[in-house]
Design an enzyme around this catalytic site. Structure first.
Site, PDB file in Angstrom:
ATOM      1  CG  HIS A 137     110.588   4.068  40.964  1.00 23.30           C
ATOM      2  ND1 HIS A 137     109.643   5.027  40.691  1.00 23.30           N
ATOM      3  CD2 HIS A 137     110.042   3.270  41.928  1.00 23.30           C
ATOM      4  CE1 HIS A 137     108.565   4.827  41.444  1.00 23.30           C
ATOM      5  NE2 HIS A 137     108.787   3.768  42.206  1.00 23.30           N
ATOM      6  CB  CYS A 143     104.343   5.383  41.217  1.00 24.34           C
ATOM      7  SG  CYS A 143     103.496   5.149  42.795  1.00 24.34           S
TER       8      CYS A 143
END
Length: 423
Positions: free
Chosen positions: A310, A170
């Site tokens: 995030h 990610c």
């Protein structure tokens, strides 16, 4: 960074929109694009919410043969690359030396959609243990080779310089952009088309996240299901998406009179060597990444005006991040806005980092901090200013964006307002 690396073009494809300005208008309005999954019947799955893009490839200029050949992730990447290159003025036919133009593509799960579709056909919907290769697509090999995504992107923009794929879960999007910056720093390229793409809304991918309980179970209200930093959060919605940015040396941009969104001044990546999916509460590895990125940018933590988090909406990530921001930014962490756009467009795995970097460039351009949607009950342990529900107008000179990925990857990037005038 010894060279000034500027952003001269960008394109975003994300749930809820089919172009960059539509995406920006949606997230600054605080609207969520998460819905019940339509790519397949999700009834049997724990999590049935997803972020999907209603993209018509024919309307994007693809022919029927291209549509059949390219995986969904490839279609998204090529669309964004063409648009970003056109905006930056480096489309085919310009005077740019193609050997000085490179491509860096981030991706986490490859051509997941096509690989799964091929397995369904070859195994007769899973009934046959030994698959019948006579039914396979002639493009199957490309689906198994992540490099095909970078190749297609390079072909789309006419790049004959360095071309690569960065796959780090990610954080792939941030890392692909960081790699592109390094290539320009080293003089290997003058211009890079860089970003990321992923299309993981498939039964196998959804089942994987179901198994580790990382995705939301709020299937009755998908629009409000993803709620980073909220006391009631229970995970993210898986999503598809892509973003491509045109990066170039500022002197090169100046010579050709390019418009500039901003400049990337710092990047760092760290790892925790701790757990495949787990995060330690102390946030030390993200703290290190932020510190190193700020050091490269020669920036004091107190100069950061906004943090794009995030913000995946899992219990452990939000606590980990909050602790990292406090350690890396000190008391200033309490004075600056922090937000998560995953609350509106979901988590597109390797693509999201590039989408978030593009978001930071747009935020600097328009002096607007996008909100964290669905944040109604702040977690007392997530006690920073997470910009609930509504965007804010704020002059932004320096912003920080971070990424966290399975396997222990932690990355950070610093962007700044460009004050050198037109390129």
């Amino acid at each position: 960074m010894s060279r000034h690396i500027v952003i001269t073009g960008l394109s975003v494809l994300a749930p809820g929109s089919t172009d960059t300005e539509g995406f920006w208008k949606m997230i600054t309005a605080g609207r969520s694009a998460i819905r019940r999954t339509t790519a397949f019947d999700p009834t049997a799955f724990r999590s049935q919410a997803a972020g999907e893009i209603d993209l018509d490839p024919l309307a994007c200029g693809f022919g029927h043969r291209e549509i059949r050949r390219l995986d969904r992730a490839g279609l998204l990447a090529v669309t964004c690359a063409r648009r970003a290159a056109a905006e930056a003025g480096i489309a085919a036919g310009t005077e740019l030396d193609p050997t000085r133009l490179g491509v860096s593509v981030g991706n986490a799960v490859g051509s997941a959609t096509s690989i799964e579709n091929e397995y369904v056909v070859l195994s007769d919907e899973g009934r046959e243990w030994l698959v019948d290769q006579s039914y396979q697509s002639p493009h199957l090999f490309d689906y198994f080779v992540p490099g095909s995504l970078a190749r297609e992107t390079a072909w789309a923009v006419g790049a004959e310089g360095p071309v690569s794929v960065v796959s780090a879960g990610c954080t792939s999007g941030i890392d692909a952009l960081g790699h592109a910056c390094q290539l320009i720093q080293e003089g290997r390229a003058e211009v890079m088309v860089a970003g990321a793409t992923d299309a993981p809304v498939t039964p196998i991918a959804v089942a994987c996240f179901d198994a580790i309980k990382a995705t939301t179970r709020r299937n009755d209200d998908p629009e409000h299901a993803t709620r980073p930093f909220d006391r009631t959060r229970d995970g993210f919605a898986i999503a598809e998406g892509a973003a491509m940015l045109v990066l170039e040396d500022s002197e090169h941009a100046r010579r050709r009179g390019a418009e500039i969104y901003g400049t990337i001044t710092g990047y760092a990546a760290q790892s925790n060597a701790y757990h495949m999916t787990g995060l330690a509460r102390d946030g030390n590895e993200m703290t290190r990444a932020i510190g190193l990125a700020l050091d490269e940018a020669r920036a004091d933590p107190t100069s950061v005006d906004y943090v794009n988090a995030h913000g995946s909406g899992t219990k452990q990530n939000d606590l980990h991040e909050t602790e990292a921001f406090k350690k890396a930014l000190g008391d200033h962490a309490y004075d600056i806005p922090v937000s998560s756009i995953k609350s509106m467009i979901g988590h597109s795995l390797g693509a999201i980092g590039a989408i978030e970097v593009a978001t930071c460039a747009l935020a600097i351009r328009d002096s607007v901090v996008p909100p964290t949607a669905n944040l109604h009950e702040p977690d007392p342990e997530c006690d920073l200013d997470y910009v609930p529900l509504e965007a804010r107008e704020r002059a932004l000179d320096r912003v920080l964006t971070v990424g966290s990925g399975f396997g222990g990857f932690q990355s950070a990037m610093v962007l700044e307002k460009w004050r050198g005038g037109r390129g």
